[in-house]
Design an enzyme around this catalytic site. Structure first.
Site, PDB file in Angstrom:
ATOM      1  NE  ARG A 261      -3.669  -2.381   2.281  1.00 41.05           N
ATOM      2  CZ  ARG A 261      -4.623  -2.697   3.144  1.00 41.05           C
ATOM      3  NH1 ARG A 261      -4.926  -1.843   4.127  1.00 41.05           N
ATOM      4  NH2 ARG A 261      -5.300  -3.816   3.023  1.00 41.05           N
ATOM      5  NE  ARG A 276      -1.261   4.421   9.153  1.00 36.78           N
ATOM      6  CZ  ARG A 276      -2.552   4.142   9.007  1.00 36.78           C
ATOM      7  NH1 ARG A 276      -3.007   3.843   7.805  1.00 36.78           N
ATOM      8  NH2 ARG A 276      -3.374   4.173  10.025  1.00 36.78           N
ATOM      9  CD  GLU A 348      -8.686  -2.001  10.383  1.00 34.30           C
ATOM     10  OE1 GLU A 348      -8.903  -0.778  10.424  1.00 34.30           O
ATOM     11  OE2 GLU A 348      -8.636  -2.659   9.333  1.00 34.30           O
ATOM     12  CB  SER A 351     -11.236  -4.917   8.225  1.00 31.06           C
ATOM     13  OG  SER A 351     -12.291  -4.041   7.986  1.00 31.06           O
ATOM     14  NE  ARG A 389      -2.160  -2.376  11.370  1.00 29.13           N
ATOM     15  CZ  ARG A 389      -3.071  -1.469  11.020  1.00 29.13           C
ATOM     16  NH1 ARG A 389      -4.341  -1.622  11.410  1.00 29.13           N
ATOM     17  NH2 ARG A 389      -2.740  -0.423  10.300  1.00 29.13           N
TER      18      ARG A 389
END
Length: 422
Positions: A261, A276, A348, A351, A389
């Site tokens: 990303r 991130r 998070e 999801s 994560r």
RNA sequence: GGAGAGGUGGCUGAGCGGUCGAAAGCGGCGGUCUUGAAAACCGUUGAACUGAAAGGUUCCCAGGGUUCGAAUCCCUGCCUCUCCGCCA
């Protein structure tokens, strides 16, 4: 993509549903363009009808040696007219398609209405926050001290938001991937896939990443292909342009993939640590289901992702995203947020979404019902889990006063029996 | 990277510029026969848009072009396969 029929027939309902997403979309231009498109199509079809009849007539007259100069001349004019109208139609169709491709999904009725993440609804909590004798260290301090994470060298060779795992760190990541895949394939009944990590524009459009989010993607220089931002893209694309049998459903797929990303527009957020990154590993879960039971499957999918955290003994909560926080293609989303002690926050880690027929329609994924009708299945996807994560959560929640990190029971067989990293 | 071949319905595979949505076979579905099954035989079997329906339009990889008319001819792109080279 929403069905054009729905837009034409129930525009007001769609409008008010989309308004809860804080989107300010005007339909006035589209309505006019849609009508124009239909009128043009009718005109063209009438002309083509004429041409087709002439095409039957011409060879007959030829054989009968009847004159046909006048007819040929007339048809030449007709053909010219057709191509003129078609050029116009093509332009309008492209515009309308673009409008439709940029419309977000309609939220499910059970989704809480709200403007942003502050109005998400907590569904449940599992486990307890760990208690520390002194202030818990961040995972990047722990990781660098143990010599298992190397952010400096990651940045040196690739840039910011890249990391190098070393030794037991690399092994921990690999252990987690295997642990998750084994759990989902054996206990939860998913079929393991190892898909390509580079996909074409059509796969990106079909799953809803394009045309809207091109800036978030890494695009290859000479080929109009992209690095996948999530395993959802290749997994959902498996059945693009296919007509499945109703008896095939539900289909359950899982895959480990790296995700890439750009993180454009997230400057200054989570600049340190693993939260991130431009590249991270994820184990993805994807389902294709009948529209009638897709929401039951969403609960199942969510439970499958939760199981990973439960087996790892990590405290988390489940949140139902409100309309304003919902992603572009989701009709309903649950986020699983794991406790991150150094930040005293839930972050998070998964999801899980029901996309309903939004992707199926874009990607032309269909199935044939028992009585022969063609329908769009619902597609669902969820992280099970984001691996980087999970490493964050493990390092922070299982840190010991002496600087070591205990490995949870469930993972030890994947770590060669190791009980802690020190 | 070099040379060549090719992309047609669920699959295999025919297809002269007009009567081709497209032969044939396989598979699927329905039936006959059978105690049941197989075999055999008969029938049926693509999708999208539009329309109340009848019907109409479109689709033979994609996009352009030639033509009154293109699955069929020409150009471009994409993809697949074979051989050679290179390579994990």
């Amino acid at each position: 993509m929403l069905a054009i029929k729905t837009l034409r027939d129930k525009l007001e309902q769609v409008k008010s549903a989309l308004a809860t997403r804080q989107s300010d979309i005007s339909f006035t231009q589209w309505i006019a363009a849609d009508q124009k498109q239909r009128r043009l199509k009718q005109t063209i079809e009438t002309l083509k009808f004429k041409r087709n009849r002439a095409s039957e007539e011409i060879p007959k007259r030829k054989r009968a040696k009847e004159p046909l100069d006048a007819l040929l001349k007339e048809m030449k004019t007709v053909s010219e007219e057709i191509s003129r109208y078609e050029a116009e139609l093509k332009r309008i169709e492209a515009e309308n398609a673009d409008f439709l491709l940029n419309l977000p999904n309609v939220p499910h009725v059970s989704v809480p209405v709200g403007k942003d993440e502050t109005e998400n609804q907590e569904i449940r909590r599992w486990g307890e926050k760990p208690v520390f004798s002194k202030a818990p260290l961040s995972h990047w301090v722990i990781g660098e001290t143990l010599g298992i994470l190397d952010f400096e060298r990651g940045a040196k060779m690739s840039g910011s938001r890249f990391v190098l795992y070393r030794g037991l760190g690399a092994k921990l990541e690999r252990a987690l991937i295997n642990f998750m895949l084994d759990l989902h394939t054996t206990a939860h009944g998913y079929t393991e896939i190892l898909p390509p990590f580079i996909v074409n524009r059509s796969s990106m459009t079909g799953t809803g990443q394009l045309p809207k989010f091109e800036d978030d993607l890494f695009r290859l220089k000479d080929s109009d292909c992209f690095l996948i931002p999530t395993g959802e893209v290749p997994l959902t694309s498996i059945h693009a342009d296919e007509i499945l049998a109703e008896s095939d459903l539900p289909l359950n797929y899982t895959a480990h993939t790296p995700c890439f990303r750009r993180e454009a527009g997230s400057y200054g957020q989570d600049t340190r640590g693993l939260i991130r990154q431009h590249q991270f590993n994820k184990v993805e879960l994807v389902k294709f289901t009948s529209p009638t039971d897709s929401y039951d499957h969403l609960e199942q999918l969510l439970a499958h992702a939760e199981t990973v955290l439960q087996k790892l003994g990590l405290h988390y909560r489940v949140v139902s995203l409100c309309t304003g926080d919902l992603g572009f293609h989701a009709a309903k989303t649950y986020d699983i947020e794991v406790w991150v002690p150094s930040q005293e926050k839930y972050r998070e880690i998964s999801s899980c979404s029901n996309v309903e027929d939004f992707q199926a329609r874009r990607a032309k994924i269909r199935y044939r019902t028992a009585d022969g009708k063609i329908e769009h299945p619902h597609t669902l996807n969820g992280s099970g889990l984001a691996v980087g994560r999970t490493v964050v959560a493990l390092l922070e929640n299982y840190q010991q006063p002496d600087g070591s990190v205990v490995i949870p029971e469930a993972l030890r067989s994947y770590m060669g029996g190791l009980e802690k990293i020190s």
